[in-house]
Design an enzyme around this catalytic site. Sequence first.
Site: not given
Ligand code: NDP
Length: 326
Positions: A21, A54, A154, A211-212, A220, A291, A294
């Site tokens: 996503w 997506y 979901s 999770p973040l 950050k 990322q 990590e």
């Molecule tokens: P996170 O909350 O983990 O956010 C991920 C984003 O945080 C990255 O794309 C990056 O964004 C930033 N990030 C990741 N790791 C780090 C780090 N170590 N240090 C600093 N910034 C970091 O997860 P998502 O929101 O991406 O959700 C994960 C997955 O869950 C999605 O890909 C999707 O498959 C699913 N999902 C499902 C939903 C649903 O309705 N069912 C809705 C949303 C997600 P950047 O670098 O751009 O700042």
Amino acid sequence: MEYRRLGNAGVKVSALSLGSWVTYGSQVDVAAAADMMAAAYDRGVNFFDNAENYAAGRSEEIMGAALKRLGWRRASYLVSTKFYWGLADGPNEKNTLNRKYLMQAIDGSLARLGLDYVDLVYCHRPDPDTPMEETVWAMSDIVASGRALYWGTSEWSAEQIRQAWEIADRRNLRKPQMEQPQYSLLFRDKVEKEFGRLYGDIGLGLTTWSPLASGVLSGKYANGIPDGSRLALPGYGWLKERYPEPVLRAAAALGPIARELGGTPAQLAIAWCARNPNVSTVITGASRPAQLEENLGALELVPKLTGEVMAIIDEAMAPAAAAMRD
Ligand code: NDP
């Protein structure tokens, strides 16, 4: 890597998985997707999450092209997709879980992914306009046809999930096996309270998202929004509004605790999700390889999350949680 059963199903998913996503299509192209998927797979990740909507289908195309390039044995990994919002404007093609839409949506996703079947298929949101029985029957038929192996939901309520399960049980149809809820230090009630009885009663598995909290829990954003980060992306103003400044600042409280445990705040936030035994897999996201690297180290912190440490985390995060409620 640790593998966990998807609720009471026999299939096992890696405790950490990778989703597409926001990233695939706007920040990540096929080459970068293949590189990061390979890095994850090499560390034992076996589940890659996607959805029809997506990047309006582009995310599935990118993952499909990456999978083709990687050439993994199909039995060695799981891929998902999700349906609800649709890709077209017709009355039967968006914001729906009607049978006609679902039957065409699965074929469209399989074509974009270049796969014969997806492992997990989700109803991405509940649809109040379509009778639950019609949706359950259609999802069960998709599984029976071999185009998906397990179906789930979901962001459904506990009551909706139980209702769907009971219809399937009564009619001898395939039952919903998993739910994909948001779960993090900032969003915990559904998983920890509302779904409480479903784990034991129907063997529900959880594939949790964000999770973040979209990167917020990495800390950050504590001193402003860095260029190129998710909250700075054009078109994501709605997401920025979800996390007002006091939340961004308060989320940084995780930093000192993480350092004390020998990890980073992002690792601690992910480990905190994985520590919950009802979570089958924590779906992580990454816009760049560092990322991912990590985040995949997060499981090392799980054994360090004793009752005492969890209480310290709760206390430190209380201001952020309160700021979310304001
Ligand atoms: P996170 O909350 O983990 O956010 C991920 C984003 O945080 C990255 O794309 C990056 O964004 C930033 N990030 C990741 N790791 C780090 C780090 N170590 N240090 C600093 N910034 C970091 O997860 P998502 O929101 O991406 O959700 C994960 C997955 O869950 C999605 O890909 C999707 O498959 C699913 N999902 C499902 C939903 C649903 O309705 N069912 C809705 C949303 C997600 P950047 O670098 O751009 O700042």
